[in-house]
Motif scaffolding. Structure first.
Motif, PDB file in Angstrom:
ATOM      1  N   SER A   1      54.735  -4.592 -31.024  1.00 23.49           N
ATOM      2  CA  SER A   1      55.804  -4.659 -30.017  1.00 23.49           C
ATOM      3  C   SER A   1      55.359  -5.483 -28.813  1.00 23.49           C
ATOM      4  O   SER A   1      56.170  -6.186 -28.203  1.00 23.49           O
ATOM      5  N   VAL A   2      54.083  -5.434 -28.474  1.00 23.86           N
ATOM      6  CA  VAL A   2      53.570  -6.241 -27.359  1.00 23.86           C
ATOM      7  C   VAL A   2      53.603  -7.725 -27.719  1.00 23.86           C
ATOM      8  O   VAL A   2      53.950  -8.565 -26.894  1.00 23.86           O
ATOM      9  N   LEU A   3      53.272  -8.057 -28.966  1.00 28.84           N
ATOM     10  CA  LEU A   3      53.297  -9.450 -29.402  1.00 28.84           C
ATOM     11  C   LEU A   3      54.711 -10.019 -29.355  1.00 28.84           C
ATOM     12  O   LEU A   3      54.908 -11.182 -29.017  1.00 28.84           O
TER      13      LEU A   3
ATOM     14  N   GLU B   1      46.442 -18.447 -29.409  1.00 28.00           N
ATOM     15  CA  GLU B   1      46.162 -17.250 -28.604  1.00 28.00           C
ATOM     16  C   GLU B   1      44.899 -17.544 -27.790  1.00 28.00           C
ATOM     17  O   GLU B   1      43.809 -17.635 -28.347  1.00 28.00           O
ATOM     18  N   PRO B   2      45.001 -17.700 -26.472  1.00 28.48           N
ATOM     19  CA  PRO B   2      43.833 -18.091 -25.690  1.00 28.48           C
ATOM     20  C   PRO B   2      42.685 -17.080 -25.703  1.00 28.48           C
ATOM     21  O   PRO B   2      41.541 -17.452 -25.526  1.00 28.48           O
ATOM     22  N   SER B   3      42.976 -15.807 -25.946  1.00 26.46           N
ATOM     23  CA  SER B   3      41.902 -14.812 -25.940  1.00 26.46           C
ATOM     24  C   SER B   3      41.296 -14.592 -27.329  1.00 26.46           C
ATOM     25  O   SER B   3      40.362 -13.808 -27.474  1.00 26.46           O
ATOM     26  N   CYS B   4      41.771 -15.313 -28.340  1.00 25.40           N
ATOM     27  CA  CYS B   4      41.291 -15.104 -29.713  1.00 25.40           C
ATOM     28  C   CYS B   4      39.832 -15.553 -29.869  1.00 25.40           C
ATOM     29  O   CYS B   4      39.445 -16.632 -29.429  1.00 25.40           O
ATOM     30  N   GLN B   5      39.053 -14.695 -30.533  1.00 26.38           N
ATOM     31  CA  GLN B   5      37.628 -14.958 -30.761  1.00 26.38           C
ATOM     32  C   GLN B   5      37.322 -15.228 -32.226  1.00 26.38           C
ATOM     33  O   GLN B   5      36.164 -15.437 -32.585  1.00 26.38           O
ATOM     34  N   ASN B   6      38.304 -15.207 -33.088  1.00 24.98           N
ATOM     35  CA  ASN B   6      38.080 -15.417 -34.520  1.00 24.98           C
ATOM     36  C   ASN B   6      37.588 -16.852 -34.731  1.00 24.98           C
ATOM     37  O   ASN B   6      38.330 -17.801 -34.497  1.00 24.98           O
ATOM     38  N   PRO B   7      36.326 -17.026 -35.195  1.00 22.47           N
ATOM     39  CA  PRO B   7      35.795 -18.383 -35.354  1.00 22.47           C
ATOM     40  C   PRO B   7      36.600 -19.234 -36.338  1.00 22.47           C
ATOM     41  O   PRO B   7      36.610 -20.458 -36.221  1.00 22.47           O
TER      42      PRO B   7
ATOM     43  N   ARG C   1      50.320 -12.900 -21.522  1.00 16.45           N
ATOM     44  CA  ARG C   1      50.278 -12.471 -22.921  1.00 16.45           C
ATOM     45  C   ARG C   1      48.908 -11.867 -23.238  1.00 16.45           C
ATOM     46  O   ARG C   1      48.821 -10.798 -23.834  1.00 16.45           O
ATOM     47  N   ALA C   2      47.842 -12.550 -22.836  1.00 16.33           N
ATOM     48  CA  ALA C   2      46.490 -12.067 -23.119  1.00 16.33           C
ATOM     49  C   ALA C   2      46.246 -10.711 -22.444  1.00 16.33           C
ATOM     50  O   ALA C   2      45.653  -9.808 -23.044  1.00 16.33           O
ATOM     51  N   ARG C   3      46.704 -10.559 -21.201  1.00 17.91           N
ATOM     52  CA  ARG C   3      46.530  -9.281 -20.503  1.00 17.91           C
ATOM     53  C   ARG C   3      47.332  -8.169 -21.172  1.00 17.91           C
ATOM     54  O   ARG C   3      46.867  -7.027 -21.267  1.00 17.91           O
ATOM     55  N   ALA C   4      48.540  -8.484 -21.660  1.00 19.12           N
ATOM     56  CA  ALA C   4      49.370  -7.481 -22.342  1.00 19.12           C
ATOM     57  C   ALA C   4      48.717  -7.054 -23.659  1.00 19.12           C
ATOM     58  O   ALA C   4      48.705  -5.858 -23.999  1.00 19.12           O
ATOM     59  N   ILE C   5      48.160  -8.011 -24.398  1.00 17.85           N
ATOM     60  CA  ILE C   5      47.469  -7.696 -25.653  1.00 17.85           C
ATOM     61  C   ILE C   5      46.250  -6.829 -25.358  1.00 17.85           C
ATOM     62  O   ILE C   5      46.018  -5.812 -26.024  1.00 17.85           O
TER      63      ILE C   5
END
Length: 175
Positions: free
Chosen positions: A158-160, A101-107, A142-146
């Motif tokens: 449902s978005v995923l 997931e390119p927008s994921c921030q989880n270290p 995908r990132a914009r939809a999330i």
């Protein structure tokens, strides 16, 4: 922030200072969502997004001969520096997302890598059924939809699954 060689000394000092500044940290964390969706452990960035889906975080500006220049960093690199320090980030040429997931921030989802290793892993996982890399909207879509779902209180599950192609729907893993 792809290593110290790509940053001017002034930009590096600014980012180092921003990582230590509690107000900047709070501004960053205000743009990170931690949704409570079973089986989904990503922390999507809900601020500005690059067209390819990575978060963009403004840390300030530096003065140059031509005037002030805004310094914007890839958000997950800033988050990695918060978790592990600038020295560790400086030693990492690429941060790969284990979750894709390119927008994921989880270290916990960020893996120090090289360009070659990251590309090799992308090629391996690109064809896995249900992988975020197969999303028909592309990584940015995908990132914009999330982000939109989280900002508007929509059903994230449902978005995923909305970007799954026909071949990925109800596909069982063979191995």
């Amino acid at each position: 922030m792809s290593g110290p060689a790509s940053l001017s000394p002034a930009a590096h000092r600014l980012i180092t200072s921003a990582v230590r500044d509690e107000r900047v940290q709070q501004r960053y964390w205000a743009k990170v969502a931690k949704p409570q969706v079973p089986g989904y452990t990503c922390w999507p960035y809900i601020g500005s997004l690059h067209p390819k889906g990575h978060g963009r975080f403004w840390v300030g500006n530096v003065r140059t001969r031509r005037g002030p220049v805004d310094v914007c960093v890839i958000a997950h690199r800033f988050g990695f520096a918060l978790a592990h320090g600038m020295e560790t980030l400086d030693a990492v040429p690429v941060l790969a997302h284990a979750c894709d997931e390119p927008s994921c921030q989880n270290p916990a989802h960020l893996i120090p890598s090289t360009w070659g290793e990251n590309l090799e892993q992308w090629h391996r996982r690109r064809w896995s059924p249900g992988s975020p890399l197969r999303d028909t909207r592309g990584p940015g879509g995908r990132a914009r939809a999330i982000r939109a779902a989280l900002q508007n209180g929509e059903d994230l599950q449902s978005v995923l699954s909305a970007g799954r192609g026909v071949l990925d729907t109800n596909q069982l893993d063979l191995f």
